[in-house]
Write an enzyme that holds these catalytic residues in place. Structure first.
Site, PDB file in Angstrom:
ATOM      1  N   ARG A  70       0.825  -1.203   0.000  1.00  0.00           N
ATOM      2  CA  ARG A  70       0.000   0.000   0.000  1.00  0.00           C
ATOM      3  C   ARG A  70       0.859   1.253   0.000  1.00  0.00           C
ATOM      4  O   ARG A  70       1.999   1.256   0.390  1.00  0.00           O
ATOM      5  CB  ARG A  70      -0.892   0.018   1.251  1.00  0.00           C
ATOM      6  CG  ARG A  70      -2.118  -0.859   1.151  1.00  0.00           C
ATOM      7  CD  ARG A  70      -2.943  -0.748   2.424  1.00  0.00           C
ATOM      8  NE  ARG A  70      -3.463   0.597   2.634  1.00  0.00           N
ATOM      9  CZ  ARG A  70      -3.060   1.398   3.607  1.00  0.00           C
ATOM     10  NH1 ARG A  70      -2.121   1.038   4.441  1.00  0.00           N
ATOM     11  NH2 ARG A  70      -3.614   2.595   3.745  1.00  0.00           N
ATOM     12  N   LYS A  85       4.095  -7.517  12.446  1.00  0.00           N
ATOM     13  CA  LYS A  85       3.482  -7.814  11.147  1.00  0.00           C
ATOM     14  C   LYS A  85       3.910  -9.184  10.629  1.00  0.00           C
ATOM     15  O   LYS A  85       5.094  -9.482  10.508  1.00  0.00           O
ATOM     16  CB  LYS A  85       3.846  -6.737  10.129  1.00  0.00           C
ATOM     17  CG  LYS A  85       3.164  -6.929   8.785  1.00  0.00           C
ATOM     18  CD  LYS A  85       3.348  -5.731   7.885  1.00  0.00           C
ATOM     19  CE  LYS A  85       2.700  -5.927   6.521  1.00  0.00           C
ATOM     20  NZ  LYS A  85       2.792  -4.728   5.674  1.00  0.00           N
ATOM     21  N   ARG A  89      -1.647   4.104  13.440  1.00  0.00           N
ATOM     22  CA  ARG A  89      -0.648   3.728  14.441  1.00  0.00           C
ATOM     23  C   ARG A  89      -1.196   4.018  15.829  1.00  0.00           C
ATOM     24  O   ARG A  89      -2.110   4.820  15.999  1.00  0.00           O
ATOM     25  CB  ARG A  89       0.665   4.504  14.236  1.00  0.00           C
ATOM     26  CG  ARG A  89       1.339   4.220  12.907  1.00  0.00           C
ATOM     27  CD  ARG A  89       2.713   4.871  12.837  1.00  0.00           C
ATOM     28  NE  ARG A  89       3.329   4.672  11.534  1.00  0.00           N
ATOM     29  CZ  ARG A  89       3.966   3.597  11.138  1.00  0.00           C
ATOM     30  NH1 ARG A  89       4.070   2.574  11.975  1.00  0.00           N
ATOM     31  NH2 ARG A  89       4.501   3.482   9.947  1.00  0.00           N
TER      32      ARG A  89
END
Length: 269
Positions: free
Chosen positions: A66, A131, A266
């Protein structure tokens, strides 16, 4: 069941075997290397033959994430693939589509025994904040009234010790989560199976039917967050997602809906 394999150690036959009764629903192209699996399907989409077309590569030289970021991949260290989904006219594409894809990845990984899985709006899969996988959904230019989207997915299998992933302070892989990392063919088949199941539900009933399942895995549920990337930051408490997949943030001014995928989410500092 037709497949196309180009000198890759990945086995198209093994993928089809793991797909079992769903094998006939997919057309596979297996590559040792390509620039970007998403670009392969976006630039030259296969003819609509009723199947979901999939390109899987051991390594991408120009993988995309992205916001123009590069998706890092390593041969043997990552599973990177894209699939082209065509929906019937009137399907709710694209509202919440990337969230449904993330939920499919999580369901597949949960069945393997991965613990602590979370979803970060709109397209990341985390394990306890680190992640593990990313998703890039791109809409196909209109051809008639049939909405179509390319869903690219990258899952970290075994990251090299010197792996560097920009803008990702915390990353993890399946080797850190499981005693035995599954064969990539089995993992791919499992994710494709979950995508097939959930996209059927999505096409019939929209994201609203899957919203609760996504909310249960929301990495930022009821936590302070900062949304940036649209000129001004939005700071507030993440209250979840709406029925169309929009992020809901409670600010001092009230409840705000974040629709754009070109933002960064975030934890608020």
């Amino acid at each position: 069941m037709q497949s196309n394999s180009c000198n890759s150690s990945l086995s198209a036959d093994a993928i089809l075997r793991h797909l079992g009764p769903l094998a006939g629903e997919f057309g596979l192209q297996v590559r040792a290397e390509c620039a970007s699996t998403n670009s392969e399907l976006m630039d030259a989409p296969p003819a609509d033959d009723g199947r979901v077309h999939v390109v899987v590569a051991e390594r991408q030289t120009a993988g995309r994430g992205r916001r123009g970021r590069q998706w890092q991949s390593w041969s043997g260290g990552s599973l990177t693939f894209s699939s082209l989904w065509r929906f019937a006219p009137g399907a709710p594409v694209p509202a919440g589509l990337s969230l449904v894809a993330g939920l499919a990845v999580v369901r597949a990984l949960e069945k393997l025994g991965v613990q602590g899985l979370q979803l970060k709006w709109p397209n990341d899969v985390l394990v306890n904040g680190s992640k593990l996988a990313g998703i890039l959904v791109e809409l196909q230019p209109g051809r008639g009234r049939t909405p179509a989207a390319v869903v690219g997915i990258g899952i970290n299998l075994r990251l090299p010790d010197d792996a560097y992933i920009p803008d990702q302070p915390a990353v993890t892989d399946l080797a850190r989560q499981l005693d035995l990392v599954p064969a990539p063919e089995a993992l791919l088949a499992s994710v494709l199976t979950e995508l097939h199941i959930l996209f059927d539900t999505y096409a019939a009933a929209g994201f609203a039917a899957l919203r609760g399942a996504w909310q249960q895995r929301n990495a930022f549920a009821d936590l302070p967050v900062r949304i940036s990337g649209e000129g001004t930051d939005v700071v507030g408490i993440c209250t979840g997602v709406d029925e169309d997949g929009a992020l809901l943030v409670r600010t001092e001014q009230g409840l705000e809906r974040i629709l754009s995928g070109e933002v960064s989410l975030r934890a608020a500092q």
